[in-house]
Design a protein around this motif. Structure first.
Motif, mmCIF file in Angstrom:
data_model
loop_
_atom_site.group_PDB
_atom_site.id
_atom_site.type_symbol
_atom_site.label_atom_id
_atom_site.label_comp_id
_atom_site.label_asym_id
_atom_site.label_seq_id
_atom_site.Cartn_x
_atom_site.Cartn_y
_atom_site.Cartn_z
ATOM 1 N N SER B 345 64.686 43.490 39.547
ATOM 2 C CA SER B 345 66.013 42.997 39.923
ATOM 3 C C SER B 345 66.578 41.989 38.931
ATOM 4 O O SER B 345 67.324 41.093 39.302
ATOM 5 N N LEU B 346 66.239 42.149 37.677
ATOM 6 C CA LEU B 346 66.739 41.201 36.691
ATOM 7 C C LEU B 346 68.268 41.168 36.567
ATOM 8 O O LEU B 346 68.823 40.156 36.148
ATOM 9 N N GLN B 483 73.939 43.978 42.561
ATOM 10 C CA GLN B 483 73.510 44.980 43.544
ATOM 11 C C GLN B 483 72.623 46.061 42.902
ATOM 12 O O GLN B 483 72.070 46.890 43.597
ATOM 13 N N ILE B 484 72.565 46.058 41.575
ATOM 14 C CA ILE B 484 71.895 47.169 40.907
ATOM 15 C C ILE B 484 70.418 46.865 40.671
ATOM 16 O O ILE B 484 70.061 45.767 40.265
ATOM 17 N N LYS B 485 69.615 47.851 40.947
ATOM 18 C CA LYS B 485 68.187 47.679 40.700
ATOM 19 C C LYS B 485 67.776 48.585 39.549
ATOM 20 O O LYS B 485 67.840 49.806 39.657
ATOM 21 N N PRO B 487 64.667 48.701 36.181
ATOM 22 C CA PRO B 487 63.504 47.976 35.670
ATOM 23 C C PRO B 487 63.939 46.880 34.704
ATOM 24 O O PRO B 487 64.861 47.059 33.906
ATOM 25 N N THR B 488 63.276 45.752 34.809
ATOM 26 C CA THR B 488 63.589 44.601 33.973
ATOM 27 C C THR B 488 63.605 44.951 32.494
ATOM 28 O O THR B 488 64.478 44.520 31.751
ATOM 29 N N LEU B 489 62.677 45.782 32.110
ATOM 30 C CA LEU B 489 62.569 46.121 30.697
ATOM 31 C C LEU B 489 63.870 46.723 30.183
ATOM 32 O O LEU B 489 64.438 46.279 29.197
ATOM 33 N N TYR B 490 64.372 47.745 30.907
ATOM 34 C CA TYR B 490 65.594 48.419 30.458
ATOM 35 C C TYR B 490 66.771 47.467 30.486
ATOM 36 O O TYR B 490 67.560 47.386 29.555
#
Lengths: 235, 522
Positions: B345-346, B483-485, B487-490
């Motif tokens: 959730s970054l 609101q968007i989930k 992956p932190t990496l991307y």
């Protein structure tokens, strides 16, 4: 050196404020720009200072027949409401201007001498400008505008809101610095214009018109100006 | 009385209609549909008047509708204790008291009052009383309608619903009468005294009680609510006389409606605040020259809203992260939640970085306290000088914002490690670099649009619709990203890439256009 305006025009919506203005100002003279409220004096100044984009026309400096563009450094513009950066002290603003215009000024005088010339009291020089009175801000604005020795000095109703003493000091100052530059002084106070200026220029119907003093005495001259300005309203 | 009311209503309507026309004239494209001087064209005026009347009706009903929807939803969904009608009344009674305390329309300084009473010399008493009862009638109408609908939905009986509008007007009358009585004895309106601040405290407690008590399972018994309502209805009937009999309305209005109402519009308040933010510390100086000198003095004299604010933000961030870190260590389930959040959730980071950025405050102070005046000097507008100062300022704003960003980055890193870490080692770098990159992005963003759109006019009003649209879009994008989930990496890598790209584009745009756009708006 002459300051030449050619075909300068500016409209707002459908209102034509400046209508193909053609005029030549000569160096060493103070021009009193007279016009009724809303005649477009400030608009003219804003166009010359390039704060407003004009719709057409040009203006340039001409020395011995050689034309050149008016550069930013050529113009000093003193607004009717003085605007100075509130977060600086008087001395800091002056130092900043001296720094920036170093190459134009050459060897600057000690800062206090400039303040002395403007009759700004010693205790006020290191106060923040936000705490200056209206008249003092006006003096500072005048000071930083003449320090860079602009070739053209535009003054928009500069004395209207000053007390009599300061206004007299300013008039005196303008007379002493008028050599080698064009000073254009807008006002709607006729007596002030007659007192200070070498030439009277009317801005009416969006056009500039030099009023020929010829052999009129001051009373007749005044009448003539008022008649000319009235026409605008009637016409 | 009726005549005064009619005229004052017409006045308010004209004022509103002209405001609407003015607002329409500010919208790009649509403004072209209006004639040059719309204020004198009859058809256009009629149109604006109709909108003004719709506005008046909307004003009477729409806000109250939302209020009742909120009330019912809260009563039914959030609090399972007690009957929903009990919770409904509990909240209604307490929130109405809050309204009575805070919303004293009769004594709010406003321009239409000023115009009516001082410019147009309306009879103050007739004006005040007739408008007051008109407002009450609007209230009563809306509360009767929605009181019945929502009250019965929540399980109240019809007679109980009918008490609602009477109760609400009763509370309002009591509040107004209290003000008048207080004024008679103390010689000033209570809002101007210590009560002015105290009422906010009381209101806060009442709001807390309205929502907090049911959440804790405590609800005022329905019969007590009804009794309180009955008491206020009786008091309202008694005190209504006071409002009609009171004779010193003009004096009250003289007190609250001096010139400052006209002067103190939002613009002047912002200007005043800006001037106030300048430090008067006499020891501040600079040994630099030219634009560096100007900039250094600016930064030092605005320490309060720049560096001090940034340090404070950094401290708060540090405290929040310290609390989170302790929570992750102490609470076993915390680890998993935190870890899951950190790796998926970054995008949340965007709204946090948006919220802690000092960019808008910086550019506003720049304009009002500095550029507003210096932009009238032609040397200041030469391309070389504009770009020189832009570079100096950009460095400065990035530095100021970097401190809290670094704290956020460090906090995220520690949280990530303590909550169990991640398999992808790039994540460790991403959670530190992303906040820094976003911080730089916001710094560049605000300064760039300030230079490209320079939205203020000489009166320091914001005159650029485009500027406001961009500000709004900036906020919306940050909000939506929340609101968007992904992956932190991307997200992190995309954010970093975007920031770099944006900075390059912004730099090019500023170099190309700022010398033309960085002007005071006409």
């Amino acid at each position: 050196m002459n300051f030449v305006i050619k075909n300068l025009s500016k409209s707002f919506d459908k209102k034509e404020v400046l209508r193909n203005i053609d005029f030549t100002f000569e160096s060493g003279k103070i021009y009193g720009l007279l016009g009724r409220n809303g005649a477009g004096k400030t608009t003219l100044f804003n166009c010359l200072n390039r704060d407003l984009k004009s719709d057409g026309g040009s203006f340039y400096l001409e020395t011995d027949g050689v034309k050149r563009e008016v550069l930013a450094d050529d113009i000093g513009y003193v607004l009717s409401t003085p605007t100075v950066p509130e977060f600086l002290t008087g001395r800091e603003l002056l130092k900043f201007f001296v720094d920036i215009h170093g190459d134009r000024i050459g060897q600057p005088k000690p800062l206090d001498e400039y303040f002395d010339d403007m009759k700004i009291a010693a205790e006020d020089r290191d106060r923040l400008l936000k705490d200056y009175s209206h008249g003092m801000k006006n003096k500072m604005q005048m000071l930083v505008n003449i320090i860079s020795r602009p070739n053209i000095l535009l003054l928009d109703e500069p004395l209207t809101s000053l007390d009599v003493v300061v206004a007299e000091e300013m008039k005196q100052l303008l007379r002493t610095i008028k050599d080698n530059r064009i000073t254009i002084f807008s006002t709607h106070l006729l007596d002030l214009a007659l007192d200070l200026c070498d030439e009277i220029v009317l801005l009416s119907h969006g056009e500039l018109e030099l009023v020929d003093k010829a052999d009129l005495d001051s009373g007749e001259f005044k009448e003539k100006i008022i008649e000319a300005l009235k026409e605008e309203y009637d016409g | 009385m009726v005549n005064t009311f009619k005229k004052s209503f017409a006045l308010k309507n004209t004022y509103r209609a002209n405001t609407i026309l003015y607002a329409i004239k500010q919208i790009p494209l649509i403004k072209k549909l209006l004639p040059d001087n719309p204020y004198k064209v009859k058809g256009v005026k009629t149109f604006a008047n109709i909108i003004a009347i719709i506005w008046e009706c909307g004003d009477a009903f729409f806000g109250k509708l939302l209020y009742f929807i909120m009330l019912s939803l809260s009563a039914v969904n959030l609090f399972k204790t007690g009957s929903s009608s009990g919770v409904f009344l509990h909240m209604l009674v307490l929130l109405t008291l809050v309204g009575g305390l805070l919303n004293t329309d009769m004594f709010e300084p406003s321009r239409d009052k000023y115009y009516a009473i001082f410019s147009l010399k309306f009879d103050a008493k007739k004006y005040a009383v007739s408008n007051y009862f008109y407002e009450l009638a609007k209230f009563a109408a809306a509360f009767t309608l929605f009181g019945i609908i929502f009250g019965m939905l929540s399980g109240l009986k019809l007679w109980q619903c009918l008490l609602i509008p009477l109760f609400v007007t009763g509370v309002k009358i009591c509040a107004a009468a209290f003000t008048l009585i207080y004024y008679e004895s103390a010689g000033k309106a209570p809002a101007q005294t210590v009560f002015g601040k105290l009422r906010w405290l009381i209101a806060l407690l009442l709001v807390a009680a309205a929502y907090g008590l049911p959440a804790l399972g405590l609800v005022i018994p329905q019969y007590i609510s009804i009794a309180v309502m009955a008491v206020f209805i009786v008091l309202g009937a008694v005190f209504a006389r006071k409002i009609i009999k009171f004779n010193n309305y003009r004096e009250i209005y003289c007190d609250i409606l001096n010139e400052s109402v006209i002067d103190k519009n939002a613009v002047n308040i912002i200007k005043e605040q800006s001037y106030k933010s300048i430090s008067t510390d006499g020891t501040i100086e600079s040994s630099k020259k030219g634009f560096e000198y100007l900039n250094e003095l600016f930064i030092r004299r605005h320490k309060k809203i720049l560096w001090s604010a940034s340090k404070k933000t950094a401290l708060i961030c540090a405290a929040v992260f310290a609390a989170l870190i302790i929570a992750v260590i102490v609470v076993p389930e915390g680890k998993e939640i935190a870890n899951k959040f950190l790796v998926s959730s970054l995008p949340w980071l965007l709204i946090i970085m948006y919220a802690i950025n000092r960019g808008t405050g910086f550019t506003r102070a720049l304009f009002i306290n500095c550029d507003h005046s210096l932009l009238t000097y032609s040397f200041y507008k030469t391309p070389g000088h504009i770009l020189k100062l832009f570079k100096i300022r950009l460095k400065e704003i990035i530095k100021i914002n970097l401190l809290p960003a670094a704290v956020v980055g460090a906090g995220l890193e520690i949280l990530l490690i303590l909550s169990g870490g991640t398999d992808d080692f790039v994540n460790y770098a991403v959670v530190v670099i992303a906040p820094v990159a976003l911080s730089i992005f916001f710094s560049v963003h605000y300064l760039t649009i300030y230079y490209l759109l320079q939205p203020y006019n000489a009166g320091t009003e914001i005159k650029s619709g485009m500027y406001q649209v961009i500000m709004y879009i900036t906020y919306m994008v940050c909000y939506i990203m929340m609101q968007i989930k992904i992956p932190t990496l991307y997200f992190g890598l995309a954010a970093i890439a975007f920031c770099i790209l944006y900075c390059i584009i912004a730099g090019v745009l500023v170099y190309k256009f700022a010398p033309r756009t960085f002007r005071i708006r006409a």
